[in-house]
Design an enzyme around this catalytic site. Structure first.
Site, mmCIF file in Angstrom:
data_model
loop_
_atom_site.group_PDB
_atom_site.id
_atom_site.type_symbol
_atom_site.label_atom_id
_atom_site.label_comp_id
_atom_site.label_asym_id
_atom_site.label_seq_id
_atom_site.Cartn_x
_atom_site.Cartn_y
_atom_site.Cartn_z
ATOM 1 N N GLU A 244 0.808 -1.213 0.000
ATOM 2 C CA GLU A 244 0.000 0.000 0.000
ATOM 3 C C GLU A 244 0.847 1.272 0.000
ATOM 4 O O GLU A 244 0.492 2.266 -0.648
ATOM 5 C CB GLU A 244 -0.954 -0.002 1.195
ATOM 6 C CG GLU A 244 -2.136 -0.954 1.056
ATOM 7 C CD GLU A 244 -1.764 -2.414 1.259
ATOM 8 O OE1 GLU A 244 -2.539 -3.296 0.833
ATOM 9 O OE2 GLU A 244 -0.691 -2.682 1.850
ATOM 10 N N HIS B 110 -10.870 -6.236 8.349
ATOM 11 C CA HIS B 110 -11.644 -5.935 7.149
ATOM 12 C C HIS B 110 -12.923 -5.165 7.482
ATOM 13 O O HIS B 110 -13.904 -5.235 6.740
ATOM 14 C CB HIS B 110 -12.024 -7.229 6.408
ATOM 15 C CG HIS B 110 -10.854 -8.004 5.909
ATOM 16 N ND1 HIS B 110 -10.133 -8.854 6.711
ATOM 17 C CD2 HIS B 110 -10.260 -8.046 4.692
ATOM 18 C CE1 HIS B 110 -9.151 -9.397 6.014
ATOM 19 N NE2 HIS B 110 -9.204 -8.920 4.788
#
Length: 325
Positions: A60, A130
């Site tokens: 990321e 998540h």
């Protein structure tokens, strides 16, 4: 108008932006042939080629660093972080580079063309890694804009605005509504304003404020409240940074009460910033303390997700408590 779910509306917005401007690029983990883990970028690589819609490594910090470089050189990157929970390795790039590029150079160069898309929040039994709602972390960063849509129509109009905005935008997408939220969406190009809240419903007894997936929960709570005679004004903030103080103030001056709800934990959540501002500007008009209905100050649970999330019943009880204060 055709009906779309939120994923289709997002895909449609990306398609329009890429068709209009060759400088718009989409990239992230698995966004190419696979179309992303939720399929938001389906068929874009097929239509625009691997040069404009492509996969990145699973890193990321690298995705956003690469996006910053592209934007600084005139491209219009739309970078996807697969889940908002994974945005933290890129935190340094976002808050120290993306947000500050134009300020450190006296606007000789900037990364204003950058949009970061990422699904956030609970509702899919995703557990700790998540399900998080990290919008408040970025609301503390001057130089960014933070936007959260509540339905397909809003998602398309706000995403097109974000891509064309002169400032870098983080676009949080409520993942539990991706396929659950369906509505009419114009096929043509349109934009919705960033930084303006929307008064969805007018009322007189209490202002109920939220954003993203919580707006669906608010609707259910307000329906219960109105059955017992409580008139609720409902506001979708839409933009966390900048946020529309004036619209909220105007509403609270009328109703005298405010309830704010978000999925993120209570401590340090953006509801606290809103509450502080409203008490500064509306103190003498408040009929009761400002209520916050939020997630818990714990890591996001797996098996106890329903207990963690601020649902319509918790909001309904807080509405009644505020009005009865």
């Amino acid at each position: 108008m055709p009906k779309m779910n939120m994923l289709q509306a997002i895909n449609n917005a990306l398609d329009i932006a890429m068709a209009e401007d060759d400088k718009v690029l989409c990239f992230g983990e698995d966004v190419g042939v696979f179309g992303g883990v939720f399929r938001a970028t389906s068929n874009l690589q097929e239509k625009y080629g691997r040069e404009r819609c492509f996969n990145t490594p699973l890193v990321e910090q690298g995705i956003i660093g690469f996006a910053n470089g592209l934007a600084a050189q005139g491209s219009v990157p739309v970078a996807e972080i697969q889940f908002a929970d994974y945005i933290f390795p890129a935190f340094d790039q976002i808050v120290n580079e993306t947000a500050k590029f134009r300020f450190r150079s006296g606007d000789l160069f900037n990364v204003g063309g950058l949009t970061i898309r990422t699904p956030y929040g609970g509702g899919i039994s995703g557990g700790l890694y998540h399900s998080q709602s990290p919008e408040a972390y970025f609301a503390h960063t001057p130089g960014l804009k933070v936007v959260v849509p509540r339905n397909p129509y809003q998602a398309k109009g706000l995403l097109l605005s974000a891509i064309r905005d002169p400032d870098p935008v983080i676009f949080f997408e409520p993942k539990r509504l991706y396929r659950a939220s369906v509505g009419e969406v114009p096929e043509e190009d349109f934009q919705l304003p960033i930084g303006e809240a929307e008064v969805i419903k007018e009322g007189t007894d209490i202002t109920v404020l939220g954003w993203g997936a919580q707006m669906e929960v608010i609707d259910k709570a307000v329906e219960l409240a109105e059955k017992v005679g409580i008139s609720c004004e409902v506001i979708d903030l839409r933009s966390i940074l900048p946020w529309d103080e004036d619209t909220v103030v105007e509403s609270v001056l009328k109703t005298g009460r405010l309830l704010i709800t978000h999925e993120a934990p209570r401590t340090g959540g953006f509801a606290g910033e809103i509450a502080a501002t409203i008490q500064e500007r509306c103190f003498l008009y408040l009929e009761s303390p400002i209520e916050r209905v939020t997630g818990l100050d714990t890591p996001f649970p797996l098996t106890l997700e329903k207990e963690y999330l601020p649902d319509h019943l918790k909001i309904f009880e807080a509405i009644k408590a505020s009005v009865a204060f």
